[in-house]
Design an enzyme around this catalytic site. Structure first.
Site, mmCIF file in Angstrom:
data_model
loop_
_atom_site.group_PDB
_atom_site.id
_atom_site.type_symbol
_atom_site.label_atom_id
_atom_site.label_comp_id
_atom_site.label_asym_id
_atom_site.label_seq_id
_atom_site.Cartn_x
_atom_site.Cartn_y
_atom_site.Cartn_z
ATOM 1 N NE ARG A 140 -3.898 -2.095 2.173
ATOM 2 C CZ ARG A 140 -3.594 -3.184 2.865
ATOM 3 N NH1 ARG A 140 -2.503 -3.213 3.594
ATOM 4 N NH2 ARG A 140 -4.389 -4.221 2.822
ATOM 5 C CE LYS A 169 -2.411 12.661 -15.031
ATOM 6 N NZ LYS A 169 -2.920 12.969 -16.372
ATOM 7 C CD GLU A 203 4.983 16.009 -24.227
ATOM 8 O OE1 GLU A 203 4.313 16.980 -23.836
ATOM 9 O OE2 GLU A 203 4.463 14.925 -24.592
ATOM 10 C CE LYS A 261 3.337 16.765 -15.663
ATOM 11 N NZ LYS A 261 3.463 15.465 -16.282
ATOM 12 C CD GLU A 281 -5.773 14.961 -15.717
ATOM 13 O OE1 GLU A 281 -6.203 13.829 -15.492
ATOM 14 O OE2 GLU A 281 -4.928 15.222 -16.576
ATOM 15 N NE ARG A 288 -1.495 16.411 -14.092
ATOM 16 C CZ ARG A 288 -0.779 15.699 -13.239
ATOM 17 N NH1 ARG A 288 -1.051 15.757 -11.945
ATOM 18 N NH2 ARG A 288 0.182 14.909 -13.644
ATOM 19 C CG ASN A 309 -3.716 16.326 -21.998
ATOM 20 O OD1 ASN A 309 -2.657 15.716 -22.057
ATOM 21 N ND2 ASN A 309 -4.686 15.998 -21.177
ATOM 22 C CG HIS A 321 -0.930 15.665 -25.502
ATOM 23 N ND1 HIS A 321 -0.146 16.782 -25.666
ATOM 24 C CD2 HIS A 321 -0.133 14.723 -24.937
ATOM 25 C CE1 HIS A 321 1.074 16.521 -25.197
ATOM 26 N NE2 HIS A 321 1.106 15.276 -24.753
ATOM 27 C CG HIS A 347 -3.786 11.035 -27.040
ATOM 28 N ND1 HIS A 347 -4.425 11.716 -26.030
ATOM 29 C CD2 HIS A 347 -2.498 10.878 -26.637
ATOM 30 C CE1 HIS A 347 -3.551 11.970 -25.061
ATOM 31 N NE2 HIS A 347 -2.379 11.472 -25.405
ATOM 32 C CG HIS A 391 3.756 11.006 -26.628
ATOM 33 N ND1 HIS A 391 2.384 10.973 -26.791
ATOM 34 C CD2 HIS A 391 4.010 12.024 -25.761
ATOM 35 C CE1 HIS A 391 1.841 11.918 -26.040
ATOM 36 N NE2 HIS A 391 2.801 12.567 -25.408
#
Ligand SMILES: NC(=O)c1ccc[n+]([C@@H]2O[C@H](COP(=O)([O-])OP(=O)(O)OC[C@H]3O[C@@H](n4cnc5c(N)ncnc54)[C@H](O)[C@@H]3O)[C@@H](O)[C@H]2O)c1
Ligand SMILES: [Zn+2]
Length: 372
Positions: free
Chosen positions: A129, A151, A193, A235, A245, A250, A254, A257, A261, A274
Protein backbone atom coordinates in the site's frame (compact mmCIF):
# COMPACT_ATOMS: atom_id res chain seq x y z
CA UNK A 1 23.84 21.34 0.92
CA UNK A 2 22.83 23.22 -2.27
CA UNK A 3 19.16 24.07 -2.67
CA UNK A 4 17.11 22.08 -5.14
CA UNK A 5 16.52 23.43 -8.62
CA UNK A 6 12.76 23.23 -8.11
CA UNK A 7 10.39 22.48 -5.25
CA UNK A 8 7.11 20.92 -6.39
CA UNK A 9 4.61 22.50 -3.99
CA UNK A 10 2.03 19.91 -3.00
CA UNK A 11 1.66 20.47 0.74
CA UNK A 12 2.84 17.43 2.67
CA UNK A 13 3.57 15.66 -0.64
CA UNK A 14 5.98 18.40 -1.80
CA UNK A 15 9.31 17.24 -3.18
CA UNK A 16 12.49 18.60 -4.76
CA UNK A 17 13.71 18.22 -8.33
CA UNK A 18 17.50 18.35 -8.69
CA UNK A 19 18.82 19.28 -12.13
CA UNK A 20 22.54 18.90 -12.59
CA UNK A 21 25.29 17.68 -14.95
CA UNK A 22 27.93 15.21 -13.86
CA UNK A 23 31.48 15.96 -14.94
CA UNK A 24 33.84 13.94 -17.12
CA UNK A 25 35.57 12.53 -14.01
CA UNK A 26 32.21 11.25 -12.71
CA UNK A 27 31.94 13.90 -9.99
CA UNK A 28 28.76 15.94 -9.71
CA UNK A 29 28.26 19.49 -8.43
CA UNK A 30 25.22 18.17 -6.54
CA UNK A 31 25.88 15.05 -4.52
CA UNK A 32 23.31 12.28 -5.16
CA UNK A 33 23.95 10.61 -1.80
CA UNK A 34 23.30 13.72 0.28
CA UNK A 35 20.27 14.73 -1.80
CA UNK A 36 18.87 11.22 -1.33
CA UNK A 37 19.50 11.29 2.40
CA UNK A 38 17.98 14.74 2.68
CA UNK A 39 14.75 13.89 0.81
CA UNK A 40 14.27 10.24 1.67
CA UNK A 41 15.60 10.06 5.20
CA UNK A 42 16.76 6.78 6.67
CA UNK A 43 16.91 3.85 4.27
CA UNK A 44 18.52 0.43 4.57
CA UNK A 45 16.98 -1.27 1.50
CA UNK A 46 16.38 0.05 -2.03
CA UNK A 47 14.62 -1.63 -4.93
CA UNK A 48 16.39 -0.30 -8.00
CA UNK A 49 14.15 -0.74 -11.04
CA UNK A 50 15.94 0.15 -14.28
CA UNK A 51 15.65 0.08 -18.07
CA UNK A 52 17.89 -2.55 -19.71
CA UNK A 53 19.33 0.10 -22.05
CA UNK A 54 21.10 1.91 -19.20
CA UNK A 55 21.99 -1.11 -17.04
CA UNK A 56 25.74 -0.68 -17.40
CA UNK A 57 25.76 3.10 -17.19
CA UNK A 58 23.32 5.13 -15.08
CA UNK A 59 21.77 2.20 -13.20
CA UNK A 60 25.20 0.88 -12.34
CA UNK A 61 26.33 4.29 -11.04
CA UNK A 62 23.21 4.71 -8.91
CA UNK A 63 23.64 1.20 -7.51
CA UNK A 64 27.23 1.96 -6.51
CA UNK A 65 26.24 5.18 -4.75
CA UNK A 66 23.44 3.43 -2.85
CA UNK A 67 25.74 0.56 -1.87
CA UNK A 68 28.30 3.13 -0.70
CA UNK A 69 25.62 4.48 1.65
CA UNK A 70 25.30 0.98 3.20
CA UNK A 71 21.94 0.47 1.54
CA UNK A 72 21.13 -3.11 0.48
CA UNK A 73 20.08 -2.98 -3.18
CA UNK A 74 17.65 -5.33 -4.96
CA UNK A 75 18.23 -4.77 -8.66
CA UNK A 76 15.36 -5.36 -11.09
CA UNK A 77 15.96 -4.95 -14.82
CA UNK A 78 13.03 -4.15 -17.09
CA UNK A 79 13.17 -4.80 -20.87
CA UNK A 80 13.16 -1.56 -22.88
CA UNK A 81 9.93 -0.45 -24.52
CA UNK A 82 6.28 0.37 -23.92
CA UNK A 83 5.27 -3.33 -23.65
CA UNK A 84 6.95 -3.41 -20.24
CA UNK A 85 4.16 -1.23 -18.82
CA UNK A 86 2.16 -4.44 -18.36
CA UNK A 87 0.41 -6.46 -15.68
CA UNK A 88 2.93 -9.28 -16.31
CA UNK A 89 5.95 -7.04 -15.73
CA UNK A 90 4.33 -5.52 -12.63
CA UNK A 91 3.66 -8.98 -11.24
CA UNK A 92 7.31 -9.94 -11.76
CA UNK A 93 8.36 -6.81 -9.89
CA UNK A 94 5.92 -7.43 -7.00
CA UNK A 95 7.14 -11.02 -6.66
CA UNK A 96 10.80 -10.00 -6.73
CA UNK A 97 10.04 -7.38 -4.09
CA UNK A 98 8.33 -9.98 -1.92
CA UNK A 99 11.19 -12.46 -2.38
CA UNK A 100 13.82 -9.89 -1.44
CA UNK A 101 12.26 -8.86 1.85
CA UNK A 102 10.92 -5.52 0.66
CA UNK A 103 8.89 -3.86 3.42
CA UNK A 104 7.29 -0.51 4.25
CA UNK A 105 10.75 0.95 5.02
CA UNK A 106 12.17 0.08 1.57
CA UNK A 107 12.58 2.73 -1.11
CA UNK A 108 11.91 2.21 -4.84
CA UNK A 109 14.39 3.94 -7.14
CA UNK A 110 13.29 4.17 -10.80
CA UNK A 111 16.10 4.66 -13.32
CA UNK A 112 15.04 5.02 -16.95
CA UNK A 113 12.54 6.79 -19.19
CA UNK A 114 8.81 7.25 -18.80
CA UNK A 115 8.14 3.53 -19.16
CA UNK A 116 10.22 2.57 -16.14
CA UNK A 117 9.11 5.65 -14.18
CA UNK A 118 5.41 4.87 -14.68
CA UNK A 119 5.86 1.15 -13.98
CA UNK A 120 8.18 1.46 -10.98
CA UNK A 121 6.08 4.32 -9.61
CA UNK A 122 3.00 2.15 -9.67
CA UNK A 123 4.91 -0.75 -8.11
CA UNK A 124 5.89 1.70 -5.33
CA UNK A 125 2.34 3.01 -4.96
CA UNK A 126 0.83 -0.47 -4.69
CA UNK A 127 3.31 -2.77 -2.89
CA UNK A 128 2.31 -2.95 0.79
CA UNK A 129 0.00 0.00 0.00
CA UNK A 130 2.77 2.44 -0.70
CA UNK A 131 6.56 2.75 -0.58
CA UNK A 132 8.76 5.80 -0.79
CA UNK A 133 9.91 6.39 -4.32
CA UNK A 134 12.71 8.26 -6.13
CA UNK A 135 12.80 9.08 -9.84
CA UNK A 136 16.03 9.18 -11.85
CA UNK A 137 14.72 9.97 -15.36
CA UNK A 138 17.12 9.28 -18.23
CA UNK A 139 15.19 10.46 -21.33
CA UNK A 140 14.34 14.07 -22.19
CA UNK A 141 10.61 13.24 -22.13
CA UNK A 142 10.81 11.71 -18.67
CA UNK A 143 12.91 14.61 -17.34
CA UNK A 144 10.47 17.30 -18.48
CA UNK A 145 7.18 15.47 -18.27
CA UNK A 146 6.56 11.99 -16.87
CA UNK A 147 8.75 12.24 -13.75
CA UNK A 148 6.90 15.36 -12.57
CA UNK A 149 3.32 15.31 -11.37
CA UNK A 150 2.88 11.91 -9.78
CA UNK A 151 0.98 9.98 -12.43
CA UNK A 152 2.05 6.33 -12.39
CA UNK A 153 0.58 3.29 -14.08
CA UNK A 154 0.54 0.55 -16.66
CA UNK A 155 -1.31 -0.29 -19.87
CA UNK A 156 -4.00 -2.89 -20.46
CA UNK A 157 -4.19 -4.64 -23.84
CA UNK A 158 -7.29 -2.54 -24.52
CA UNK A 159 -6.05 0.84 -23.32
CA UNK A 160 -2.97 2.90 -22.52
CA UNK A 161 -2.41 4.04 -18.91
CA UNK A 162 -5.69 2.41 -17.84
CA UNK A 163 -4.54 1.24 -14.42
CA UNK A 164 -2.52 3.42 -12.11
CA UNK A 165 -2.42 5.84 -9.29
CA UNK A 166 -1.31 9.32 -8.31
CA UNK A 167 1.85 8.70 -6.31
CA UNK A 168 4.36 11.47 -5.72
CA UNK A 169 8.08 10.70 -5.42
CA UNK A 170 10.31 11.84 -2.53
CA UNK A 171 12.63 13.45 -5.07
CA UNK A 172 13.48 13.60 -8.75
CA UNK A 173 17.15 13.52 -9.69
CA UNK A 174 18.04 14.72 -13.19
CA UNK A 175 21.58 14.44 -14.53
CA UNK A 176 21.69 15.86 -18.08
CA UNK A 177 24.85 13.83 -18.73
CA UNK A 178 22.68 10.71 -18.92
CA UNK A 179 21.18 12.09 -22.15
CA UNK A 180 24.51 11.64 -23.96
CA UNK A 181 23.55 8.07 -24.95
CA UNK A 182 19.90 8.78 -25.83
CA UNK A 183 19.21 8.18 -29.56
CA UNK A 184 18.51 11.37 -31.54
CA UNK A 185 14.99 10.33 -32.42
CA UNK A 186 14.02 9.98 -28.75
CA UNK A 187 15.76 13.23 -27.87
CA UNK A 188 13.99 15.16 -30.63
CA UNK A 189 10.66 13.61 -29.66
CA UNK A 190 11.12 14.91 -26.09
CA UNK A 191 11.70 18.41 -27.50
CA UNK A 192 8.02 18.57 -28.51
CA UNK A 193 6.97 18.61 -24.85
CA UNK A 194 9.65 21.22 -24.03
CA UNK A 195 8.32 23.54 -26.77
CA UNK A 196 4.76 22.82 -25.62
CA UNK A 197 5.47 24.47 -22.23
CA UNK A 198 6.54 27.66 -24.01
CA UNK A 199 3.31 27.79 -25.98
CA UNK A 200 0.95 26.92 -23.13
CA UNK A 201 2.27 29.09 -20.34
CA UNK A 202 5.76 30.54 -20.66
CA UNK A 203 6.18 33.10 -23.46
CA UNK A 204 9.62 34.17 -22.22
CA UNK A 205 10.85 30.57 -22.39
CA UNK A 206 9.36 30.25 -25.91
CA UNK A 207 11.39 33.25 -27.00
CA UNK A 208 14.54 31.71 -25.45
CA UNK A 209 13.81 28.52 -27.40
CA UNK A 210 13.77 30.48 -30.67
CA UNK A 211 17.47 31.22 -30.16
CA UNK A 212 18.56 28.01 -28.48
CA UNK A 213 17.18 24.95 -30.27
CA UNK A 214 20.62 24.58 -31.91
CA UNK A 215 22.47 24.38 -28.56
CA UNK A 216 19.84 21.97 -27.27
CA UNK A 217 20.24 19.74 -30.33
CA UNK A 218 23.98 19.65 -29.58
CA UNK A 219 23.01 18.73 -26.01
CA UNK A 220 24.89 21.66 -24.55
CA UNK A 221 24.68 21.08 -20.76
CA UNK A 222 23.90 24.71 -19.84
CA UNK A 223 21.13 24.92 -22.43
CA UNK A 224 19.77 21.54 -21.34
CA UNK A 225 19.68 22.49 -17.66
CA UNK A 226 17.88 25.72 -18.52
CA UNK A 227 15.29 24.06 -20.78
CA UNK A 228 14.65 21.20 -18.33
CA UNK A 229 14.36 23.62 -15.40
CA UNK A 230 11.86 25.87 -17.21
CA UNK A 231 9.85 22.85 -18.39
CA UNK A 232 9.71 21.26 -14.92
CA UNK A 233 8.80 24.64 -13.38
CA UNK A 234 5.97 24.95 -15.85
CA UNK A 235 4.66 21.47 -15.17
CA UNK A 236 5.11 21.89 -11.40
CA UNK A 237 3.08 25.14 -11.47
CA UNK A 238 0.23 23.51 -13.35
CA UNK A 239 0.27 20.37 -11.19
CA UNK A 240 0.36 22.41 -7.97
CA UNK A 241 -2.84 24.16 -9.10
CA UNK A 242 -4.65 20.96 -10.05
CA UNK A 243 -2.88 17.86 -8.69
CA UNK A 244 -5.64 15.37 -9.53
CA UNK A 245 -7.13 16.92 -12.65
CA UNK A 246 -10.26 18.17 -10.93
CA UNK A 247 -10.34 21.89 -11.75
CA UNK A 248 -9.50 21.48 -15.45
CA UNK A 249 -6.25 23.49 -15.20
CA UNK A 250 -4.08 20.39 -15.63
CA UNK A 251 -5.74 19.81 -19.02
CA UNK A 252 -3.61 22.59 -20.57
CA UNK A 253 -0.70 20.12 -20.47
CA UNK A 254 -2.62 18.25 -23.15
CA UNK A 255 -2.12 20.98 -25.77
CA UNK A 256 -1.83 19.18 -29.13
CA UNK A 257 -2.56 15.86 -27.44
CA UNK A 258 -6.16 15.24 -28.55
CA UNK A 259 -4.88 15.28 -32.12
CA UNK A 260 -1.68 13.44 -31.14
CA UNK A 261 -3.54 10.56 -29.50
CA UNK A 262 -5.66 10.18 -32.65
CA UNK A 263 -2.51 10.25 -34.81
CA UNK A 264 -0.83 7.61 -32.64
CA UNK A 265 -3.93 5.41 -32.65
CA UNK A 266 -4.61 5.59 -36.38
CA UNK A 267 -0.95 5.33 -37.41
CA UNK A 268 -0.67 2.22 -35.22
CA UNK A 269 1.06 2.44 -31.85
CA UNK A 270 4.83 2.62 -32.10
CA UNK A 271 4.88 3.88 -35.71
CA UNK A 272 5.46 7.44 -34.64
CA UNK A 273 6.93 8.45 -31.30
CA UNK A 274 4.70 10.32 -28.87
CA UNK A 275 6.55 13.64 -29.22
CA UNK A 276 6.44 13.42 -33.01
CA UNK A 277 2.66 13.06 -32.85
CA UNK A 278 2.49 15.92 -30.32
CA UNK A 279 4.40 18.24 -32.67
CA UNK A 280 1.96 17.53 -35.51
CA UNK A 281 -0.95 17.79 -33.04
CA UNK A 282 0.29 21.22 -31.91
CA UNK A 283 0.28 22.35 -35.53
CA UNK A 284 -3.30 21.11 -35.91
CA UNK A 285 -4.34 22.86 -32.68
CA UNK A 286 -2.75 26.14 -33.81
CA UNK A 287 -4.56 25.96 -37.15
CA UNK A 288 -7.80 25.26 -35.34
CA UNK A 289 -7.15 28.21 -33.01
CA UNK A 290 -6.69 30.49 -36.02
CA UNK A 291 -9.85 29.13 -37.68
CA UNK A 292 -11.76 29.77 -34.44
CA UNK A 293 -10.37 33.33 -34.45
CA UNK A 294 -8.74 32.81 -31.06
CA UNK A 295 -5.19 33.56 -32.13
CA UNK A 296 -3.38 35.34 -34.98
CA UNK A 297 -1.78 33.44 -37.92
CA UNK A 298 1.62 34.65 -36.68
CA UNK A 299 1.31 32.19 -33.77
CA UNK A 300 1.42 29.27 -36.19
CA UNK A 301 4.42 30.78 -37.95
CA UNK A 302 6.32 31.17 -34.68
CA UNK A 303 5.43 27.68 -33.50
CA UNK A 304 6.36 26.19 -36.88
CA UNK A 305 9.77 27.88 -36.79
CA UNK A 306 10.67 26.47 -33.36
CA UNK A 307 9.36 22.94 -34.02
CA UNK A 308 11.16 22.90 -37.36
CA UNK A 309 14.41 24.09 -35.80
CA UNK A 310 14.11 21.20 -33.35
CA UNK A 311 13.80 18.85 -36.37
CA UNK A 312 10.33 17.68 -35.36
CA UNK A 313 7.86 16.52 -38.01
CA UNK A 314 5.15 19.08 -38.81
CA UNK A 315 2.96 17.24 -41.26
CA UNK A 316 1.45 13.81 -41.57
CA UNK A 317 0.69 12.89 -45.15
CA UNK A 318 -1.75 10.13 -44.18
CA UNK A 319 -3.81 12.31 -41.80
CA UNK A 320 -7.38 11.10 -42.29
CA UNK A 321 -10.17 12.95 -40.47
CA UNK A 322 -12.55 10.01 -41.02
CA UNK A 323 -10.28 7.81 -38.94
CA UNK A 324 -9.11 10.43 -36.45
CA UNK A 325 -12.47 11.97 -35.47
CA UNK A 326 -13.96 8.79 -33.96
CA UNK A 327 -10.81 8.38 -31.84
CA UNK A 328 -11.05 11.99 -30.71
CA UNK A 329 -14.69 11.52 -29.85
CA UNK A 330 -13.59 8.87 -27.32
CA UNK A 331 -10.94 11.18 -25.85
CA UNK A 332 -11.21 12.18 -22.20
CA UNK A 333 -11.78 15.81 -23.18
CA UNK A 334 -15.15 15.13 -24.77
CA UNK A 335 -17.97 16.57 -22.64
CA UNK A 336 -21.51 15.49 -23.50
CA UNK A 337 -20.58 14.51 -27.04
CA UNK A 338 -18.99 17.88 -27.92
CA UNK A 339 -15.35 18.07 -28.99
CA UNK A 340 -13.15 20.10 -26.64
CA UNK A 341 -9.63 21.26 -27.35
CA UNK A 342 -6.82 23.17 -25.68
CA UNK A 343 -6.31 26.04 -28.11
CA UNK A 344 -3.84 28.91 -28.12
CA UNK A 345 -4.82 32.53 -27.51
CA UNK A 346 -1.26 33.76 -27.86
CA UNK A 347 2.19 32.32 -27.19
CA UNK A 348 2.20 31.59 -23.44
CA UNK A 349 -1.57 31.33 -23.05
CA UNK A 350 -4.09 28.64 -23.98
CA UNK A 351 -7.68 27.82 -23.02
CA UNK A 352 -9.95 24.83 -22.99
CA UNK A 353 -12.49 25.47 -25.72
CA UNK A 354 -15.72 23.50 -25.89
CA UNK A 355 -18.21 23.08 -28.67
CA UNK A 356 -15.73 23.13 -31.54
CA UNK A 357 -17.47 22.51 -34.89
CA UNK A 358 -16.39 19.23 -36.49
CA UNK A 359 -15.84 20.86 -39.89
CA UNK A 360 -13.17 23.14 -38.41
CA UNK A 361 -11.45 20.13 -36.82
CA UNK A 362 -11.49 18.39 -40.19
CA UNK A 363 -9.99 21.48 -41.88
CA UNK A 364 -7.20 21.64 -39.28
CA UNK A 365 -6.34 17.96 -39.83
CA UNK A 366 -6.40 18.25 -43.62
CA UNK A 367 -4.22 21.37 -43.51
CA UNK A 368 -1.45 19.34 -41.85
CA UNK A 369 -1.08 16.82 -44.67
CA UNK A 370 1.49 19.06 -46.34
CA UNK A 371 3.55 22.13 -45.52
CA UNK A 372 1.42 24.81 -47.20
N1 LIG B 1 3.41 9.80 -15.90
C1 LIG B 1 3.24 10.81 -16.72
O1 LIG B 1 2.79 11.90 -16.35
C2 LIG B 1 3.63 10.62 -18.15
C3 LIG B 1 3.73 11.75 -18.99
C4 LIG B 1 4.17 11.55 -20.30
C5 LIG B 1 4.50 10.27 -20.74
N2 LIG B 1 4.37 9.21 -19.89
C6 LIG B 1 4.73 7.85 -20.33
O2 LIG B 1 6.13 7.83 -20.62
C7 LIG B 1 6.39 6.79 -21.55
C8 LIG B 1 7.34 7.32 -22.60
O3 LIG B 1 8.53 7.72 -21.97
P1 LIG B 1 9.91 7.82 -22.77
O4 LIG B 1 9.71 8.61 -23.99
O5 LIG B 1 10.95 8.22 -21.80
O6 LIG B 1 10.09 6.33 -23.30
P2 LIG B 1 10.95 5.08 -22.79
O7 LIG B 1 10.97 4.97 -21.34
O8 LIG B 1 10.44 3.93 -23.57
O9 LIG B 1 12.42 5.44 -23.30
C9 LIG B 1 12.65 5.62 -24.69
C10 LIG B 1 13.80 4.74 -25.18
O10 LIG B 1 15.03 5.24 -24.68
C11 LIG B 1 15.78 4.19 -24.05
N3 LIG B 1 16.58 4.90 -23.04
C12 LIG B 1 16.17 5.44 -21.88
N4 LIG B 1 17.15 6.19 -21.34
C13 LIG B 1 18.21 6.10 -22.17
C14 LIG B 1 19.52 6.66 -22.16
N5 LIG B 1 19.90 7.52 -21.21
N6 LIG B 1 20.35 6.33 -23.17
C15 LIG B 1 19.94 5.50 -24.17
N7 LIG B 1 18.72 4.96 -24.24
C16 LIG B 1 17.86 5.27 -23.26
C17 LIG B 1 14.76 3.23 -23.58
O11 LIG B 1 15.30 1.93 -23.47
C18 LIG B 1 13.72 3.29 -24.70
O12 LIG B 1 14.11 2.47 -25.76
C19 LIG B 1 5.04 6.36 -22.09
O13 LIG B 1 4.71 5.11 -21.55
C20 LIG B 1 4.07 7.42 -21.60
O14 LIG B 1 2.78 6.91 -21.36
C21 LIG B 1 3.95 9.37 -18.62
ZN1 LIG C 1 2.75 14.15 -24.03
Amino acid sequence: MASPSIEVALGERSYPIWITTSQADGSNPVDFASSFQDSVGSCSHAVLIHDAAIADTVANQVERVLAGMNIRVTNIQVPSGETSKSVAQLETIWNTMLGSGTDRQSVVVAVGGGVVGDLAGFAAASFTRGLRFVQVPTTLLSMVDSSVGGKTGINLPGGKNMVGSFWQPQMVWIDTQTLSTLPDRDFISGMAEVIKYGVIEDAEFFSWLKDNTGSLAERNPDALRHAITRSCESKARVVAEDERETSGRRAILNYGHTFAHAIEATAGYGVCLHGEAVAIGMQMAARLGIDMELCPPSLLEEQTAVLEAAKLPLVWKEADPDQMLPVMARDKKVAHGKLRFILPNRIGDVSLVGDVPAEKVIRAIEACRSMN
